[in-house]
Design an enzyme around this catalytic site. Structure first.
Site, mmCIF file in Angstrom:
data_model
loop_
_atom_site.group_PDB
_atom_site.id
_atom_site.type_symbol
_atom_site.label_atom_id
_atom_site.label_comp_id
_atom_site.label_asym_id
_atom_site.label_seq_id
_atom_site.Cartn_x
_atom_site.Cartn_y
_atom_site.Cartn_z
ATOM 1 N N LYS A 53 12.841 -8.270 4.273
ATOM 2 C CA LYS A 53 14.133 -9.306 4.829
ATOM 3 C C LYS A 53 15.187 -7.963 5.140
ATOM 4 O O LYS A 53 14.915 -6.524 4.844
ATOM 5 C CB LYS A 53 14.190 -9.595 3.260
ATOM 6 N N SER A 64 1.032 -1.363 -0.018
ATOM 7 C CA SER A 64 0.329 0.134 0.184
ATOM 8 C C SER A 64 0.646 0.692 0.362
ATOM 9 O O SER A 64 0.373 2.125 -0.643
ATOM 10 C CB SER A 64 -0.932 -0.018 1.043
ATOM 11 N N ASN A 90 13.352 4.054 4.545
ATOM 12 C CA ASN A 90 12.394 2.868 4.625
ATOM 13 C C ASN A 90 11.539 3.687 5.329
ATOM 14 O O ASN A 90 11.405 5.356 5.814
ATOM 15 C CB ASN A 90 13.256 2.133 5.567
ATOM 16 N N HIS A 140 8.916 3.392 9.003
ATOM 17 C CA HIS A 140 8.396 2.414 9.368
ATOM 18 C C HIS A 140 7.643 3.338 11.132
ATOM 19 O O HIS A 140 7.268 4.307 10.621
ATOM 20 C CB HIS A 140 10.136 2.650 10.885
HETATM 21 C C1 GRF Z 1 3.537 -0.585 6.862
HETATM 22 O O1 GRF Z 1 3.026 -0.507 7.725
HETATM 23 C C2 GRF Z 1 5.253 -0.243 6.862
HETATM 24 O O2 GRF Z 1 5.513 0.708 8.050
HETATM 25 C C3 GRF Z 1 5.696 -1.292 7.718
HETATM 26 O O3 GRF Z 1 5.311 -1.955 6.358
HETATM 27 C C4 GRF Z 1 4.195 -2.162 6.445
HETATM 28 C C5 GRF Z 1 4.155 -2.177 4.694
HETATM 29 O O4 GRF Z 1 1.830 -2.113 4.744
HETATM 30 N N1 GRF Z 1 7.237 -1.245 6.923
HETATM 31 P P1 GRF Z 1 2.667 -1.813 2.416
HETATM 32 O O5 GRF Z 1 3.116 -3.961 2.272
HETATM 33 O O6 GRF Z 1 3.288 -0.408 2.245
HETATM 34 O O7 GRF Z 1 0.479 -1.693 2.942
#
Ligand code: GRF
Length: 210
Positions: free
Chosen positions: A95, A16, A111, A113
């Site tokens: 990963k 997403s 990234n 988080h």
């Molecule tokens: C999100 O909550 C992000 O913060 C974390 O993994 C999830 C990824 O969700 N790193 P999506 O695959 O982008 O919907």
């Protein structure tokens, strides 16, 4: 003018965040950037499905397909070269990125988080576990963070953060939903600022124009 960001997205799940970035590009909210490929360790990742539906090269690549770490990581680097990638976006990639890739893309991997780093980061702090820890702590504020990736989990220079209030009635699942909305806002914004040079990438980190 900064060089066009030629992005490889790494995702393990629904994607997403990747979709939010891609939609911002299609809507011309992000210029001077393109997504060259999507790489996932999970053949069933929604991110790969979305990429295929939007004619973006979708590549399933997992360590189990190779005999050694070296073969796996050199294949990643080869694929990134083939697509002329100069920037990596980790959008829910579960990963660890190998040091050889981080070295080649120093200060050019970001990234997202789902917490306010440096709190609630590090090994094991991913997905719902993050929000469970926040709820358990009794903190009244959580949020999301976009940061540079270095060789430690959730440790690199922070680029953007936005807070989310934690309500008395919140459970990990409801907090995750609220944080995800903020992720979908600040991740595309961070890419926009990087692509337009508002966040300048230097050898020793990035400079954020105030
Ligand atoms: C999100 O909550 C992000 O913060 C974390 O993994 C999830 C990824 O969700 N790193 P999506 O695959 O982008 O919907």
């Amino acid at each position: 003018m900064v060089d066009k960001l030629k992005i490889a997205v790494f995702a393990s799940g629904k994607g997403s965040n990747f979709q939010a970035i891609h939609r911002a590009m299609i809507a011309n909210e992000i210029n001077n950037a393109e997504i060259c490929c999507v790489i996932s360790n999970n053949p069933d990742a929604g991110a790969l499905q979305y990429a295929k539906e939007h004619s973006i090269p979708a590549i399933h690549l997992s360590r189990s397909q190779f005999d050694t770490d070296e073969e796996f990581n050199s294949t990643i680097i080869k694929i990134l070269g083939k697509h002329q990638v100069n920037f990596i976006v980790l959008a829910g990639y579960l990963k660890k990125i190998d040091a050889s890739v981080i070295k080649k893309f120093k200060n050019r991997i970001v990234n997202i988080h789902p917490a306010l780093l440096p709190k609630y980061g590090g090994k094991g702090m991913y997905g719902i576990h993050v929000h469970e820890a926040v709820i358990m702590s009794g903190d009244k504020i959580s949020g999301a963070t976009v940061h540079l990736v270095d060789e430690e989990y959730d440790h690199g220079q922070i680029l953007l953060q936005e807070t989310v209030p934690v309500a008395e009635t919140d459970r990990a699942e409801t907090l995750a939903e609220k944080v995800l909305i903020v992720e979908h806002k600040i991740f595309p914004l961070a890419i926009k600022l990087l692509a337009e040079g508002e966040i300048e990438i230097k050898d020793d980190g990035v400079v954020i124009d105030e």
